[in-house]
Design an enzyme around this catalytic site. Sequence first.
Site, PDB file in Angstrom:
ATOM      1  N   SER A 413       0.962  -1.281  -0.007  1.00 13.25           N
ATOM      2  CA  SER A 413       0.030  -0.017  -0.061  1.00 13.25           C
ATOM      3  C   SER A 413       0.795   1.209  -0.136  1.00 13.25           C
ATOM      4  CB  SER A 413      -1.015  -0.118   1.183  1.00 13.25           C
ATOM      5  OG  SER A 413      -0.183  -0.095   2.304  1.00 13.25           O
ATOM      6  N   HIS A 441      -5.497  -3.460  -2.530  1.00 13.84           N
ATOM      7  CA  HIS A 441      -4.934  -2.624  -3.669  1.00 13.84           C
ATOM      8  C   HIS A 441      -4.728  -3.249  -5.116  1.00 13.84           C
ATOM      9  CE1 HIS A 441      -4.276   0.502  -0.641  1.00 13.84           C
ATOM     10  NE2 HIS A 441      -4.011  -0.407   0.249  1.00 13.84           N
ATOM     11  N   LYS A 471     -11.880  -0.091  -1.446  1.00 13.45           N
ATOM     12  CA  LYS A 471     -11.172   0.681  -2.154  1.00 13.45           C
ATOM     13  C   LYS A 471     -11.727   0.856  -3.548  1.00 13.45           C
ATOM     14  CE  LYS A 471      -7.287   0.356   0.971  1.00 13.45           C
ATOM     15  NZ  LYS A 471      -8.004  -0.169   2.021  1.00 13.45           N
TER      16      LYS A 471
END
Length: 617
Positions: A413, A441, A471
Amino acid sequence: MVLSCVKMRASLNGAHISGAERIVAVRDVPKTVASLVSRALSHEKGSPDFINVKVEASGDPRRIPALKVATETVSTPEEGWLRVDELLRDAGFSRTAEIRALFRETYSMRGAMLLDADTLERLEPNRERGVRATCMDAADSLAAAAGVKDHYAEAIVLATKVQDAPGIVGEICMSDDPDYVTGYVATKSLGYRRITVLKQKGDPSGGRIFLYRGPREAVAETVRFLEREPVIVTDVPALFRKVAERRMDGILAELDDIRSDGLWRETRILPEGVVNLSSNDYLGLANDERVKSAAANAALAYGAGTGGSRLVTGTQPPHEKLERHLASFKGGEAAIVYSTGYMANVGAITALVGRGDVVLSDALNHASIIDGCRMSGAEVIVYRHLDMADLETKLSRCRGYRRRLVVSDGVFSMDGDMLPLPAFLDICRRHDAFSMVDEAHSLGVVGATGHGLSELFGCGHPDIMMGTLSKALGSQGGYVAGSAAIVEYLRQRSRPFIFNTAPCAAAMAGADAALSILESEPSLVERLRENVRFFVDELAHHGLSVSTDSAIVPIIVGDEERAVACSSKLAKAGFAISAIRYPTVAKGSARLRVAVSSAHSREALASAASAIASVFR
Ligand code: WAQ
Ligand code: MG
């Protein structure tokens, strides 16, 4: 009851270190002396070479209630002295600037300056020493940890006695302790007004002025009262808050340290019109109309909250629908959803391994993985970041354990780099270890259609496929996908799933809608990839060379404060780009972290790259 005044003074090479006053019953004199002497010997300013203890018979003490206390919080000495000035004016003194100037002359005195409040004549009989207020104590001081120095309680006792003295109309005090920057102004009408900052830390200056109004011939009686008249002050608030106040000292000191190390953080709301280059909403789906209305409709249909945990009454149709959808998207047999990604990592790791097991974890794994490892009770072995040889060496030494788990971020990240999944899976397989990859991610970012690392590498799946709804899916929550047995095991065993209110239907339905969009519009992922390439090229045009395997573009600054300064300059220029510091990354490797989104326009990315380059110069 027969009473004694006990006074202790301790010094080193003639310089005052500490002093205290007590008024106690004669039978308590021995233990009072013992505790004051031990306090003197253990003073933080150093050990004294001279301790003077005086015990005198005391007459009947006056008992008076403590002045009322209020705190004036200021952040600089300048502000503090401005408050002193205002308070003195409020209390009816006019020559405040001159009083302030005279205050400096008290720094060298052991006692206080006795000053005529109107003529500013100095009235203390001995100018070098000053007048000392003595023969005073707080009621019940023995009960309240008499051996410990407490600036606050002792200052209130002194100030209360001083304001009770004939002719005294005010007092100004600043501590002479270099680490204690607080002082106060006291008058009968104002009470005791603590002023949190009157000097810089490390400054050993301190002093006192007693302000007097009255005839000259009465001064002698005022001095006698201050120095001889026994006074017991009742209702001292500090004495009873003592423990709590001292408990806070460590907290406040640590907060100061965080500030001075350049590591202060705060929550803030992004101002309107700012280009957000810090968001993990990689595909812009958090604000997609379809996602928002799916979330809103679910809230209308199922309520704002679920009112229960998943295994009791909290499961609603959107929870099960999303779990099925995630399982099929990830190519697992089943999936389980958690309220947050953090809980998914902690929940999965703590359920899967415990005492007698071992977990191997990449050195740069996300905090939620680290916390899961720590909380699990398993042995934790950290291998070098993305170093598959180091992983293999360490894993090959892990024989006698019940279970072996290897856990890694898919995309890291704070660095944007990526796990070589095929090698990772191969090592896990050969050493009979469970493999777990956090795709927070990489979901929606990596692989031709955003399915993550397995798609990109064209390889198999890890046993535990962890990811987040927060996300690229623009919602909130976390999940684990995998075999039916693994998922069932987590449902039975993972405490953040069991002992937690089920996430709201709106978050589930929002993520579900986002997942559908991701499936039907893989061009979003391609657009994101093009934006990243464009942005990295723009930075290169400006002479900044960076690299990434994902949508996270780290720009290493190094120094923490410089990173923060860069970030705030960028904020002023209209770009929200966060400065990432210790403890999120190692000390001295602070960075700007840009998160590119498919929703960013080319113009925004180009101007951001040029703004970044210019703050770097
Ligand atoms: N009588 C007169 N003056 C004194 C006395 C006394 N008994 N003791 C000290 N002084 C003078 C001396 O010049 C010192 O330099 C100055 O006062 C400061 O004394 O959180 O700790 O003992 O509300 O350092 C105030 C804030 C702390 C407490 C006061 O004073 C709070 C303090 P210190
Ligand atoms: Mg002091």
